[in-house]
Design a protein around this motif. Structure first.
Motif, short mmCIF file in Angstrom:
data_model
loop_
_atom_site.label_atom_id
_atom_site.label_comp_id
_atom_site.label_asym_id
_atom_site.label_seq_id
_atom_site.Cartn_x
_atom_site.Cartn_y
_atom_site.Cartn_z
N GLU A 1 39.37 -30.37 51.40
CA GLU A 1 39.62 -30.82 52.69
C GLU A 1 40.50 -30.37 53.34
N SER A 2 41.72 -30.13 52.54
CA SER A 2 42.92 -29.54 53.07
C SER A 2 42.75 -28.24 53.57
N LEU A 3 42.28 -27.28 52.85
CA LEU A 3 42.06 -25.74 53.26
C LEU A 3 40.98 -25.89 54.46
N ASN A 4 40.03 -26.65 54.58
CA ASN A 4 39.31 -26.74 55.63
C ASN A 4 39.84 -26.79 56.78
N MET A 5 40.72 -28.13 56.77
CA MET A 5 41.10 -28.63 57.91
C MET A 5 42.28 -27.64 58.53
N ALA A 6 43.15 -27.05 57.68
CA ALA A 6 44.24 -25.82 57.87
C ALA A 6 43.19 -24.79 58.71
N ALA A 7 42.23 -24.37 58.35
CA ALA A 7 41.47 -23.47 58.60
C ALA A 7 40.96 -23.82 60.09
N VAL A 8 40.31 -24.92 60.12
CA VAL A 8 39.69 -25.55 61.41
C VAL A 8 40.69 -25.42 62.53
N TRP A 9 41.91 -25.88 62.20
CA TRP A 9 43.34 -26.02 63.10
C TRP A 9 44.01 -24.87 63.38
N LYS A 10 43.78 -24.07 62.47
CA LYS A 10 44.60 -22.62 62.49
C LYS A 10 46.27 -23.13 62.50
N LEU A 11 46.49 -23.64 61.25
CA LEU A 11 47.71 -24.26 61.08
C LEU A 11 48.48 -23.38 60.23
#
Lengths: 330, 334
Positions: free
Chosen positions: A162-172
């Protein structure tokens, strides 16, 4: 002779400081282990002896405004990020002068002022928190990056995905640093993980993933350097997998029934500190006498740290509920 | 200008939305996070239109990742933002238990006061919508067991707004359980910024014969029951708990000393719930000697929330069951 990345990239005093901190991590953990045996530290602890290059090379470019989230095997990260070993020992000894005023111990060691948001007793617990720290930096317009340390065991937790996905979706601006020491407690990555390389998981989240020799200081520094540059440029997260090994057991209860003496001995031959020291000497960053002096200095810090911890006061029993909530203003 | 002089009639969900808009307007560190809270407006339309006013960077749709999403909110709170995280249904908070209970609630303590996690979790809660066992639960008591959290249950539009603003002003994690059946309820709401104090119960109706402590929608059912009982000469005092962590012991004890009879009404499963905590607290207190009857608990049936509408109604306290129980208590038939 090829000049390794770290040697050609960092100033000699930075490299010498890195070697000192690696010795500090090693001597700190040996000191903690010894103190545990003497009954000065209770509970348990997870030692990272053998993994020092991963911690130090990952943190070499980070400033105090950059954040890290750490793991249950987090002493090395804490020291690499700039913590004082005296206050760390004080914490392990359960003293009021410890980083967490004796409330956290080894498994929750943190130093918020140098950007260490804390070790974590839950495998995978720090991953979403790191993404949140990166979100803060982005929303508040700060240039900081967040390094998220986690172990091979965490790569099979839902929080990882879940964390890798959100970090990538939001380009963090977050760098996921997997310290793959081959075992989640007793279960090898071969028996627990469907992919051969944990860095392969990065492809599922559209981010770069690279696997490096985690006992090679320069290799780790180079991989993390590129990931940090990408994060600071606003291009998003990366995954770096450091292949390493813990010389000690998972925790104090480990009887090493899942691995052989030969395997441990083989990895001890690849001591990351000895390798980095030899590399620095080979490239003239310091000489043998200079390296010995650094080692002696680290030992002295550790001894002084233990004395500080022993002499420090314990928290008052009446303060058991202090810090559950913020104290009322005024 | 005195905010309290300017009262408007608005719904519970409008009041919550107004609180969020005020906070977003006043404080650039406030962000909203949750599933489908953007153009969709949230499953219950509570965040409707906020994305148009504040943009997608501050009204952030998350993937369907409750654990990760809640954890991102925790990490953001730890490092300078004030996230308001909406769970689509309170039931889904179970997917995020790790981050709420092991991380958010404990970080300040584990780090010896060196960290603060000012996150607000909003949780649409309760039964009565026909959504069955996994979308109808009342699990607020679970979080009452966790030191480090604050747990609120607004029963009116005024409180829904004031509690959300108070939660945002609080440096610790706050969970607000909003009742789905109350979203359309109208009430008077002060304009502007105001805070409903956390941990202070409200006496919604004064009485002398029996104390009814209730939370959330049960306050309204208890008030309706109290009105009917008044017709037959039974005077019930109705206390709106508002906050189950911390609990306002003083208000409850004072009322029990006055009436000598206590009943606790809540929508969570009866066993190990809010009622157990309150009755034990009263039993351990100086108010025990003032009791003229056993303490009565009215909670949900020992079953998951059923689908069939008659069963669903029967599973949780209703006006008639509260009325009947209070009558028995007042007549010392328990």
């Amino acid at each position: 002779m090829n000049i390794p990345f770290a040697i050609r990239t960092y100033a000699p005093e930075i490299l010498r400081e890195a070697l000192k901190r690696m010795y500090l991590i090693r001597r700190f953990e040996e000191g903690a282990e010894d103190s545990y045996m003497r009954g000065l530290i209770h509970g348990t602890m997870h030692l990272s002896i053998g993994q020092e290059a991963s911690a130090m090379a990952t943190c070499i470019e980070l400033g105090d405004n950059d954040k890290i989230t750490s793991t249950h095997r987090g002493h090395g990260h804490c020291i690499a990020k700039g913590a004082d070993v005296g206050r760390m020992f004080a914490e392990f000894f359960g003293k009021e002068t410890g980083y967490c005023h004796g409330r956290g111990g080894s498994m929750h060691i943190a130093d918020v002022k140098t950007g260490n948001l804390g070790a974590n007793g839950i495998v995978g617990g720090g991953l979403p928190i790191a993404v949140g720290a990166a979100l803060s930096a982005k929303r508040l317009g700060r240039p900081d990056v967040t390094v998220c340390f986690f172990g091979d065991g965490a790569n099979n937790e839902g929080a990882f995905h879940e964390s890798l996905n959100m970090a990538a979706v939001w380009k963090l601006p977050v760098i996921f640093v997997c310290e793959n020491n081959g075992y989640g407690m007793s279960t090898s990555t071969a028996r627990s993980t469907a992919v051969k390389r944990i860095a392969d998981r990065a492809a599922g989240y559209s981010m770069p993933g690279v696997t490096v020799d985690g006992n090679d200081f320069s290799a780790v520094a180079e991989a993390v350097h590129h990931a940090i540059a990408r994060a600071r440029a606003g291009e998003g997260p990366s995954l770096v997998e450091n292949l390493t090994y813990r010389w000690r057991g998972h925790s104090k209860s480990d009887r090493n029934r899942y691995r052989t003496k030969e395997e441990i001995a083989e990895w001890m031959e690849r001591d990351p500190i000895a390798r980095f020291r030899a590399e620095l000497i080979a490239h003239g960053v310091l000489d043998e006498a200079g390296a010995n002096a650094i080692e002696t200095q680290a030992q002295a810090y550790v001894e002084a740290g233990i004395e500080f911890a022993k002499a420090s006061p314990a928290p008052g029993i009446g303060d058991v509920t202090r810090y559950v909530y913020a104290e009322a203003q005024g | 200008m005195n905010a309290m002089t300017d009262l408007r009639l608005m719904t519970y969900s409008e009041a919550i939305r107004e609180a969020m808009a005020i906070a977003l307007e006043a404080d650039p560190t406030v962000i909203l996070m949750g599933e489908d809270i953007g153009v969709y407006g949230g499953a219950f339309q509570v965040t409707l239109d906020l994305i148009d006013r504040f943009g997608p960077d501050r009204v952030m749709d998350t993937p369907i990742s409750e654990l990760g999403g809640a954890g991102v909110a925790v990490g953001a709170a730890l490092t300078g933002l004030k996230p308001i995280f909406e769970f689509q249904f309170s039931d889904f908070a179970m997917l995020a238990m790790e981050q709420i209970v092991n991380q958010a609630a404990k970080l300040r303590y584990m780090l010896g006061g060196e960290a603060s996690v000012p996150v607000v979790f909003r949780l649409p809660s309760g039964s009565g919508t026909g959504a069955a066992a996994q979308h109808s639960q009342s699990i607020e008591a679970w979080f009452g067991h966790v030191p480090g959290l604050k747990v609120l249950q607004p029963s009116t539009p005024e409180d829904a707004k004031g509690m959300l603003l108070a939660a945002l002003a609080d440096p610790d994690p706050v969970m607000i359980f909003e009742h789905k059946l109350l979203y359309k309820m109208k009430g008077e709401v002060p304009a502007g910024h105001y805070l409903t104090p956390i941990g202070k119960a409200a006496i919604r109706r004064e009485g002398t014969d029996v104390t009814i402590v209730a939370g959330s929608i049960m306050v309204h059912r208890a008030l309706e029951a109290a009105e009917k009982l008044a017709a037959e000469g039974i005077s019930a005092e109705v206390i709106d708990l508002r906050s189950i962590r911390p609990i306002d012991h003083a208000t409850i004890l004072a009322s029990v000393k006055k009436t000598g009879r206590l009943m606790v009404v809540y929508e969570g499963v009866k066993a190990f719930g809010v009622g157990a905590e309150i009755s034990a607290m009263v039993s351990e207190s100086e108010a025990f000697d003032f009791l003229d009857a056993p303490i009565l608990r009215l909670g949900a049936a020992d079953a998951p929330v059923p689908y069939n509408p008659d069963l669903e109604r029967a599973a949780v306290p209703q006006v008639d069951t509260i009325e009947a129980a209070a009558r028995r208590l007042a007549r010392r038939e328990v």
